[in-house]
Design an enzyme around this catalytic site. Structure first.
Site, PDB file in Angstrom:
ATOM      1  N   ASN A  53       0.831  -1.211   0.000  1.00  0.00           N
ATOM      2  CA  ASN A  53       0.000   0.000   0.000  1.00  0.00           C
ATOM      3  C   ASN A  53       0.860   1.253   0.000  1.00  0.00           C
ATOM      4  OD1 ASN A  53      -2.313  -1.571   0.182  1.00  0.00           O
ATOM      5  ND2 ASN A  53      -2.640  -1.194   2.363  1.00  0.00           N
ATOM      6  N   ARG A 412      -4.750   2.861 -13.255  1.00  0.00           N
ATOM      7  CA  ARG A 412      -3.368   2.956 -12.776  1.00  0.00           C
ATOM      8  C   ARG A 412      -2.781   1.611 -12.372  1.00  0.00           C
ATOM      9  NH1 ARG A 412      -3.740   7.052  -9.402  1.00  0.00           N
ATOM     10  NH2 ARG A 412      -2.913   8.632 -10.808  1.00  0.00           N
ATOM     11  N   HIS A 442     -14.830   4.149 -14.622  1.00  0.00           N
ATOM     12  CA  HIS A 442     -14.680   3.239 -13.489  1.00  0.00           C
ATOM     13  C   HIS A 442     -15.971   2.452 -13.246  1.00  0.00           C
ATOM     14  CE1 HIS A 442     -13.943   2.465  -9.028  1.00  0.00           C
ATOM     15  NE2 HIS A 442     -12.829   2.026  -9.571  1.00  0.00           N
ATOM     16  N   TYR A 475     -12.086  -9.545  -2.298  1.00  0.00           N
ATOM     17  CA  TYR A 475     -12.722  -8.239  -2.120  1.00  0.00           C
ATOM     18  C   TYR A 475     -14.196  -8.444  -1.807  1.00  0.00           C
ATOM     19  CZ  TYR A 475      -8.805  -5.781  -4.479  1.00  0.00           C
ATOM     20  OH  TYR A 475      -7.592  -5.262  -4.826  1.00  0.00           O
ATOM     21  N   ARG A 571     -13.844   2.302   5.085  1.00  0.00           N
ATOM     22  CA  ARG A 571     -12.640   1.500   5.291  1.00  0.00           C
ATOM     23  C   ARG A 571     -11.381   2.354   5.369  1.00  0.00           C
ATOM     24  NH1 ARG A 571     -11.171  -1.099   0.106  1.00  0.00           N
ATOM     25  NH2 ARG A 571      -9.697   0.602  -0.043  1.00  0.00           N
ATOM     26  N   HIS A 599     -14.850  -3.417  -0.135  1.00  0.00           N
ATOM     27  CA  HIS A 599     -14.815  -2.662  -1.387  1.00  0.00           C
ATOM     28  C   HIS A 599     -16.197  -2.229  -1.855  1.00  0.00           C
ATOM     29  CE1 HIS A 599     -13.774  -2.162  -5.796  1.00  0.00           C
ATOM     30  NE2 HIS A 599     -12.788  -1.498  -5.208  1.00  0.00           N
TER      31      HIS A 599
END
Length: 718
Positions: A53, A412, A442, A475, A571, A599
């Protein structure tokens, strides 16, 4: 009092800085490594996740701020009113605290591993009988991959690769002193693993290289050596304007990104010989053009993402030290029926990873092979390396179906992968589009159109997560397959908007960013405020990954002041501060970090009992609201709404993994006298119970059928 606060909504003390808030989230990830309720090897995994991360954060967020700093662009952040330089200082202070904590946890977890017979050892601790094997391993598998990079007048300072470990070597011969840099090949396994007397030993490959490296510099003496690692800017601008071929632009961008500006230097300072270390670090800092705040002196091994390799090496020997295997349930309503038939009767809801992702793959795969299928349209943001969705879309095109796929090339760190998939799909005959200029698409939407008995039916899948069969296992995401005609028309208008030329359509049910999701969400908050004034039962629940949109935060503050109860399950980043008297004392914020990455995005309004409930691909972040094409969609089926309300209640009841945010921006674990609730464990238990129920139903059905057959046979014999 109320009027005064309303005038002061822009007061910086009411907000958190986005970047510092993210570092708080990564601290919570690291806390999972300290949580002894997690299996030991999983705790190693959380240390690795924290490092992974942080790498991305440095390459993107810190890199962007450094660009502004070096260009002299003193653009302040909209919430704390900090300049880029102030943000970089705050990041360095908070992150260095995180790193110290991470390595304290590393020492603690490694010590606990020893108690289980797993030893992380240095090269000089290797058993004598194993040293020869390690030497052979080095000579055969490692040494041929090494390339020493000398630095002198004829060999300039090398372009050091991003995130790669390097060995800095000081050399001497008589009065001559030289330096060399040896990159540690990233494709070589990070640990050498061997067993001795039922114990497992893990030796870092970089230490094996350091131990044997003298043979590479014949005639020279190594006076000192140490490891370091450089992180580079991966947030370069993509120049879309006027581009004739975005595919070529992205490929050029990927080449340039490898040589991005250095943003961080990490140095392993454990070396016994520290003579000249300060001088060598200063030399690297000058060559890389870094400031003091960009330097991280680490009292431990660099790049803890390598702990994933350590875990992989020993996991098979210690199944009790990892999470118990979990397999999702195949939804009951799809037992004995395909997803198309089921969705013709009612909307079908999926809660991944507790519900299997296979029906989503089959949704595309079955459509590809069905003669009734006329067309398939789908958006793809991130997919797996060997994606069954991609293969199904190729098959559909090869069978003559009209296939339109939006592949987001600007996802990305998936750009290269998506460029290759775009080429594969184009070669198969799919119509591939790359999205909208200056916007990332997205959205998670797929539509299958079938012509049966002269009637066209549109089957639409809408989701919160990617069409990625791998990440769907780890997820938490949600989705719905529906044949609702109005949503089908909205989906048609959406894809036409992406592939053609038109203003954004007026949708009946969908909310589509840029702007529309944010604006309608704020309108719904306004409506909840009005309902509360009249009925006194205002309540908003929202679950998302991050909250940074200042207009949304202001509106939530306004709702709190009006007395509306606001529960936020966030989160990661949360720039809103709850519990401030007179401003946000009706707002509660919790964060859940656990086995699965939370998610899903859920937005619920009580609306005086006429509930509104939406799922979305979008967080309430500035980028999602104004820089992306996102979809928020309503849940029209009353049963699914009830199920989602129950899911939200379970999250809000979590007193095991949940942490609540304090007015001072810190987080504490939720503690109360209620029975322990771990939301993710509850959902897994429900999935297991559902699987058991389905098995029993099948067995009863088979037993019933067998009894009927036996009776028929007995009658025939008579």
């Amino acid at each position: 009092m109320t009027t005064e606060i309303k005038k002061d909504y822009d007061n910086p003390k009411y907000y958190d800085n986005r970047e510092v808030s993210w570092l708080g989230f990564n601290y919570r990830v690291l806390q999972e490594a300290a949580d002894k309720r997690n299996p030991l090897l999983e705790r190693l995994g959380f240390l690795a996740i924290g490092s992974s991360n942080l790498d991305e954060f440095m390459m993107v967020r810190v890199a962007g701020l450094q660009d502004q700093h070096y260009l002299g662009e003193n653009i302040v952040d909209s919430k704390k009113q900090w300049t880029p330089d102030q943000q970089l200082d705050a990041i360095a202070e908070k992150n260095k605290e995180n790193v110290v904590y991470q390595y304290e946890l590393y020492d603690q977890v490694v010590a606990e591993c020893r108690d289980q017979g797993i030893y992380f050892i240095s090269i000089d601790q290797v058993h004598d009988e194993e040293q020869e094997n390690i030497k052979q391993f080095y000579n055969e598998s490692v040494f041929p991959t090494l390339t020493p990079l000398g630095v002198d007048a004829y060999r300039p300072f090398p372009n050091l690769n991003n995130k790669v470990l390097h060995l800095f070597v000081n050399l001497q011969r008589e009065d001559e002193q030289q330096i060399a840099i040896v990159p540690i090949p990233p494709l070589v396994n990070r640990y050498y693993h061997y067993q001795c007397k039922n114990k497992h030993f893990l030796v870092p490959v970089e230490e094996i290289i350091q131990y044997h490296i003298s043979g590479m510099f014949a005639g020279y003496t190594i006076t000192s050596s140490f490891f370091f690692r450089v992180t580079r800017n991966a947030d370069l601008d993509i120049h879309e304007e006027g581009a004739e071929d975005l595919l070529a632009v992205i490929e050029d961008y990927l080449i340039k990104r490898r040589n991005g500006r250095a943003v961080r230097l990490e140095v392993d300072i454990r070396s016994e010989d520290t003579d000249g270390l300060a001088h060598d670090i200063d030399y690297l800092m000058r060559q890389l053009d870094l400031e003091d705040r960009d330097l991280y002196l680490i009292d431990g091994p660099l790049d803890l993402t390598g702990l994933n390799a350590a875990r992989d090496a020993v996991e098979a020997y210690y199944p009790e030290l990892v999470f118990e295997k979990f397999s999702p349930v195949y939804p009951r309503e799809l037992q004995g029926s395909d997803v198309f038939k089921a969705s013709e009767h009612k909307d079908v809801f999926f809660h991944h990873p507790y519900d299997s992702f296979k029906p989503i793959v089959q949704f595309i795969a079955d459509a590809a092979n069905d003669p009734d299928t006329v067309a398939i349209k789908q958006t793809l943001y991130r997919v797996s390396n060997n994606s069954p969705i991609i293969h199904a879309l190729k098959t559909a095109a090869e069978h003559g179906k009209q296939v339109t796929v939006l592949v987001e090339l600007k996802a990305r760190f998936d750009e290269e992968n998506n460029v290759q998939w775009a080429k594969v799909l184009e070669e198969a005959g799919c119509h591939v589009i790359y999205g909208k200029t200056h916007l990332k698409t997205h959205s998670k939407i797929a539509m299958v159109m079938k012509q049966k008995n002269g009637k066209l039916t549109r089957y639409v899948h809408l989701g919160t997560g990617n069409y990625n069969d791998k990440t769907a296992r780890i997820y938490t995401d949600m989705g719905v397959i529906t044949t609702d005609e109005a949503i089908g028309q909205d989906a048609t208008d959406f894809f036409n908007y992406l592939s053609g030329y038109s203003d954004q359509p007026h949708y009946k049910h969908l909310h589509v960013s840029p702007f529309d999701i944010r604006d309608t969400y704020m309108e719904d908050i306004d409506q909840e405020i009005e309902q509360h004034k009249e009925h006194g039962n205002g309540h908003i629940i929202a679950k998302m990954n991050s909250l940074t949109s200042k207009p949304v935060i202001k509106k939530l503050y306004e709702a709190s002041q009006a007395g509306v109860k606001v529960d936020l399950i966030i989160r990661g980043i949360c720039c809103l501060n709850p519990g401030i008297p007179g401003l946000s004392d009706n707002i509660r914020v919790i964060s859940i970090v656990g086995r699965f990455l939370e998610h899903s995005r859920i937005y619920w309004f009580n609306n005086n009992g006429e509930e509104k409930l939406f799922l979305s691909s979008a967080d309430m972040m500035t980028r999602n609201m104004i820089k992306r094409v996102e979809i928020e969609f309503p849940i029209l089926d009353a049963n699914i709404r009830s199920e989602l309300k129950e899911i939200l209640k379970i999250y809000l009841d979590d007193n095991t993994k949940a942490r609540y945010k304090l007015p001072d921006s810190n987080y504490d674990y939720v503690t109360n006298d209620q029975a322990p609730v771990n939301a993710q464990m509850v959902f897994m238990a429900k999935a297991e119970a559902e699987k058991s129920s389905i098995r029993h139903a099948k067995q009863n059905s088979e037993n019933w059928f067998s009894r009927i057959q036996n009776r028929i046979l007995q009658r025939r014999r008579k």
